[in-house]
Design a protein around this motif. Sequence first.
Motif, PDB file in Angstrom:
ATOM      1  N   HIS A  20     -20.087  39.939  -3.733  1.00 32.35           N
ATOM      2  CA  HIS A  20     -19.238  41.039  -4.186  1.00 32.35           C
ATOM      3  C   HIS A  20     -19.278  41.163  -5.708  1.00 32.35           C
ATOM      4  O   HIS A  20     -19.399  42.261  -6.254  1.00 32.35           O
ATOM      5  N   LEU A  21     -19.212  40.043  -6.400  1.00 32.65           N
ATOM      6  CA  LEU A  21     -19.284  40.052  -7.858  1.00 32.65           C
ATOM      7  C   LEU A  21     -20.630  40.594  -8.349  1.00 32.65           C
ATOM      8  O   LEU A  21     -20.682  41.393  -9.294  1.00 32.65           O
ATOM      9  N   THR A  22     -21.698  40.163  -7.702  1.00 31.49           N
ATOM     10  CA  THR A  22     -23.035  40.630  -8.084  1.00 31.49           C
ATOM     11  C   THR A  22     -23.129  42.140  -7.967  1.00 31.49           C
ATOM     12  O   THR A  22     -23.652  42.824  -8.867  1.00 31.49           O
ATOM     13  N   ARG A  23     -22.619  42.675  -6.870  1.00 33.73           N
ATOM     14  CA  ARG A  23     -22.666  44.123  -6.663  1.00 33.73           C
ATOM     15  C   ARG A  23     -21.872  44.866  -7.734  1.00 33.73           C
ATOM     16  O   ARG A  23     -22.333  45.870  -8.282  1.00 33.73           O
ATOM     17  N   ILE A  24     -20.678  44.360  -8.058  1.00 29.33           N
ATOM     18  CA  ILE A  24     -19.835  45.008  -9.062  1.00 29.33           C
ATOM     19  C   ILE A  24     -20.508  44.991 -10.429  1.00 29.33           C
ATOM     20  O   ILE A  24     -20.545  46.006 -11.132  1.00 29.33           O
ATOM     21  N   LEU A  25     -21.052  43.841 -10.824  1.00 24.06           N
ATOM     22  CA  LEU A  25     -21.685  43.720 -12.141  1.00 24.06           C
ATOM     23  C   LEU A  25     -22.927  44.603 -12.240  1.00 24.06           C
ATOM     24  O   LEU A  25     -23.193  45.203 -13.288  1.00 24.06           O
ATOM     25  N   ALA A  26     -23.673  44.687 -11.143  1.00 23.34           N
ATOM     26  CA  ALA A  26     -24.885  45.507 -11.141  1.00 23.34           C
ATOM     27  C   ALA A  26     -24.563  46.995 -11.108  1.00 23.34           C
ATOM     28  O   ALA A  26     -25.176  47.797 -11.811  1.00 23.34           O
ATOM     29  N   GLU A  27     -23.558  47.368 -10.294  1.00 23.54           N
ATOM     30  CA  GLU A  27     -23.235  48.782 -10.105  1.00 23.54           C
ATOM     31  C   GLU A  27     -22.388  49.341 -11.245  1.00 23.54           C
ATOM     32  O   GLU A  27     -22.689  50.391 -11.805  1.00 23.54           O
ATOM     33  N   TYR A  28     -21.321  48.634 -11.619  1.00 23.00           N
ATOM     34  CA  TYR A  28     -20.394  49.139 -12.630  1.00 23.00           C
ATOM     35  C   TYR A  28     -20.779  48.745 -14.055  1.00 23.00           C
ATOM     36  O   TYR A  28     -20.373  49.402 -15.006  1.00 23.00           O
ATOM     37  N   GLY A  29     -21.533  47.671 -14.190  1.00 21.45           N
ATOM     38  CA  GLY A  29     -21.927  47.230 -15.521  1.00 21.45           C
ATOM     39  C   GLY A  29     -23.390  47.450 -15.820  1.00 21.45           C
ATOM     40  O   GLY A  29     -23.832  47.286 -16.957  1.00 21.45           O
ATOM     41  N   GLU A  30     -24.160  47.798 -14.774  1.00 22.02           N
ATOM     42  CA  GLU A  30     -25.603  47.956 -14.906  1.00 22.02           C
ATOM     43  C   GLU A  30     -26.195  46.726 -15.606  1.00 22.02           C
ATOM     44  O   GLU A  30     -27.049  46.837 -16.491  1.00 22.02           O
ATOM     45  N   GLU A  31     -25.684  45.568 -15.177  1.00 18.62           N
ATOM     46  CA  GLU A  31     -26.060  44.287 -15.765  1.00 18.62           C
ATOM     47  C   GLU A  31     -27.268  43.699 -15.038  1.00 18.62           C
ATOM     48  O   GLU A  31     -27.220  43.425 -13.839  1.00 18.62           O
ATOM     49  N   GLU A  32     -28.373  43.508 -15.782  1.00 23.91           N
ATOM     50  CA  GLU A  32     -29.600  43.011 -15.159  1.00 23.91           C
ATOM     51  C   GLU A  32     -29.502  41.536 -14.766  1.00 23.91           C
ATOM     52  O   GLU A  32     -30.269  41.056 -13.925  1.00 23.91           O
ATOM     53  N   TYR A  33     -28.556  40.816 -15.360  1.00 23.87           N
ATOM     54  CA  TYR A  33     -28.378  39.403 -15.011  1.00 23.87           C
ATOM     55  C   TYR A  33     -27.154  39.205 -14.109  1.00 23.87           C
ATOM     56  O   TYR A  33     -26.518  38.155 -14.125  1.00 23.87           O
ATOM     57  N   ALA A  34     -26.838  40.213 -13.321  1.00 21.64           N
ATOM     58  CA  ALA A  34     -25.648  40.199 -12.474  1.00 21.64           C
ATOM     59  C   ALA A  34     -25.609  39.001 -11.539  1.00 21.64           C
ATOM     60  O   ALA A  34     -24.582  38.332 -11.409  1.00 21.64           O
ATOM     61  N   SER A  35     -26.708  38.709 -10.877  1.00 22.80           N
ATOM     62  CA  SER A  35     -26.736  37.610  -9.905  1.00 22.80           C
ATOM     63  C   SER A  35     -26.492  36.269 -10.575  1.00 22.80           C
ATOM     64  O   SER A  35     -25.720  35.441 -10.076  1.00 22.80           O
ATOM     65  N   SER A  36     -27.135  36.044 -11.717  1.00 27.22           N
ATOM     66  CA  SER A  36     -26.970  34.785 -12.440  1.00 27.22           C
ATOM     67  C   SER A  36     -25.542  34.613 -12.941  1.00 27.22           C
ATOM     68  O   SER A  36     -24.946  33.538 -12.824  1.00 27.22           O
ATOM     69  N   ILE A  37     -24.970  35.696 -13.474  1.00 25.79           N
ATOM     70  CA  ILE A  37     -23.595  35.634 -13.985  1.00 25.79           C
ATOM     71  C   ILE A  37     -22.617  35.379 -12.851  1.00 25.79           C
ATOM     72  O   ILE A  37     -21.721  34.534 -12.960  1.00 25.79           O
ATOM     73  N   ALA A  38     -22.793  36.089 -11.738  1.00 25.37           N
ATOM     74  CA  ALA A  38     -21.906  35.910 -10.587  1.00 25.37           C
ATOM     75  C   ALA A  38     -21.988  34.495 -10.051  1.00 25.37           C
ATOM     76  O   ALA A  38     -20.963  33.875  -9.705  1.00 25.37           O
ATOM     77  N   ASN A  39     -23.195  33.956 -10.004  1.00 22.65           N
ATOM     78  CA  ASN A  39     -23.396  32.593  -9.506  1.00 22.65           C
ATOM     79  C   ASN A  39     -22.660  31.580 -10.379  1.00 22.65           C
ATOM     80  O   ASN A  39     -21.980  30.673  -9.873  1.00 22.65           O
ATOM     81  N   ASN A  40     -22.746  31.747 -11.706  1.00 17.76           N
ATOM     82  CA  ASN A  40     -22.083  30.811 -12.620  1.00 17.76           C
ATOM     83  C   ASN A  40     -20.576  30.995 -12.656  1.00 17.76           C
ATOM     84  O   ASN A  40     -19.835  30.042 -12.910  1.00 17.76           O
ATOM     85  N   ILE A  41     -20.114  32.206 -12.412  1.00 22.93           N
ATOM     86  CA  ILE A  41     -18.671  32.427 -12.316  1.00 22.93           C
ATOM     87  C   ILE A  41     -18.109  31.642 -11.150  1.00 22.93           C
ATOM     88  O   ILE A  41     -17.104  30.923 -11.271  1.00 22.93           O
ATOM     89  N   VAL A  42     -18.756  31.761  -9.995  1.00 19.97           N
ATOM     90  CA  VAL A  42     -18.294  31.054  -8.793  1.00 19.97           C
ATOM     91  C   VAL A  42     -18.332  29.539  -9.006  1.00 19.97           C
ATOM     92  O   VAL A  42     -17.412  28.822  -8.596  1.00 19.97           O
ATOM     93  N   LYS A  43     -19.364  29.038  -9.668  1.00 16.40           N
ATOM     94  CA  LYS A  43     -19.518  27.594  -9.897  1.00 16.40           C
ATOM     95  C   LYS A  43     -18.461  27.036 -10.847  1.00 16.40           C
ATOM     96  O   LYS A  43     -18.100  25.848 -10.756  1.00 16.40           O
ATOM     97  N   ASN A  44     -17.966  27.867 -11.754  1.00 16.02           N
ATOM     98  CA  ASN A  44     -17.055  27.377 -12.800  1.00 16.02           C
ATOM     99  C   ASN A  44     -15.595  27.749 -12.581  1.00 16.02           C
ATOM    100  O   ASN A  44     -14.775  27.639 -13.489  1.00 16.02           O
ATOM    101  N   ARG A  45     -15.238  28.182 -11.398  1.00 14.55           N
ATOM    102  CA  ARG A  45     -13.841  28.496 -11.108  1.00 14.55           C
ATOM    103  C   ARG A  45     -12.977  27.248 -11.100  1.00 14.55           C
ATOM    104  O   ARG A  45     -13.457  26.169 -10.747  1.00 14.55           O
ATOM    105  N   PRO A  46     -11.692  27.359 -11.497  1.00 19.65           N
ATOM    106  CA  PRO A  46     -11.010  28.591 -11.909  1.00 19.65           C
ATOM    107  C   PRO A  46     -11.314  28.955 -13.361  1.00 19.65           C
ATOM    108  O   PRO A  46     -11.489  28.088 -14.209  1.00 19.65           O
TER     109      PRO A  46
END
Length: 307
Positions: free
Chosen positions: A146-172
């Motif tokens: 879900h995060l990857t989709r939001i970052l790619a769609e709303y932010g047009e972020e080319e590193y969306a998958s990597s950012i989403a992956n690291n967000i999940v790993k570093n929660r909270p």
Amino acid sequence: MEFKHKPIMVNEILSGLNINPDGIYLDCTIGGAGHSKEILKRLSNKGMLIGIDKDIEAINVCKERLKDYKNVVLVKSDFKDIESVLNKLNIECLDGVLIDLGVSSYQLDNPDRGFSFRFDSKLDMRMDKTQKLSAYDVVNTYSKQHLTRILAEYGEEEYASSIANNIVKNRPIETTKQLANIIEKSMPTKVVYKRNGAHKKTFQAIRIEVNKELDKLFETVNMLITKLKKGGRMAVLTFHSLEDKIIKNAFKINSTGCLCPPKTPICICGHKQTINLINKKPITASPQEQIENPRSTSAKLRIIEKI
């Protein structure tokens, strides 16, 4: 903190709206009343301005700043609910509409609002502080997909998958600085240094998701066009390509007659043109304004007139 927000392209907007002194005008996102106050200065006692904002702090500031005007009505509401607001006010037709889709400088510059990576503040980003969903919830509860989709769609972020992956790993993740650091570590170092703000795309995407900024935007613009009187004007300020694409599409459809496929021998759709484009290409801030107010550099202004 003082509610500061420097309105963008004021002269262009006032000229584009072609103010009728006795008219009824709607500011769908009144913010700090920068544009609205200039509209009110040009209205007679018969004229009226309706100001909408879902940020109660903006409404309270506008009550003070516009206290000398008797012909203004301020309503705390999301612009997506404007039809209901107009119905309650018994307003059937409008002479002009302004939609400023930008985030106010006050919201960006206030650390307590959690919009910006420039401050180490709690993740929030809610324009309406009474709503439940915040940036903290998005960052800490959404799935990686879900995060990857939001970052790619709303932010047009080319590193969306990597950012989403690291967000999940570093929660909270509690603060804007924590999130900014994770974003930087999710992309090549050369990209971080090359970009003007490596975090902007991700922060934009999360803000759009939190506030549902694009939801019903197309439908709301179409509805407001139906509310315009003949000769009435609508001016829309956008600040990123996703918003501008929606507005451009809405204006294109309404400024076009038949929408049937090109090879259709006779029109069967029945669609009629309802507006004229005042400017076919978006108006941008002058070089001088862009120097004086850097937040104007990404702004695009589109104006239409009801026929």
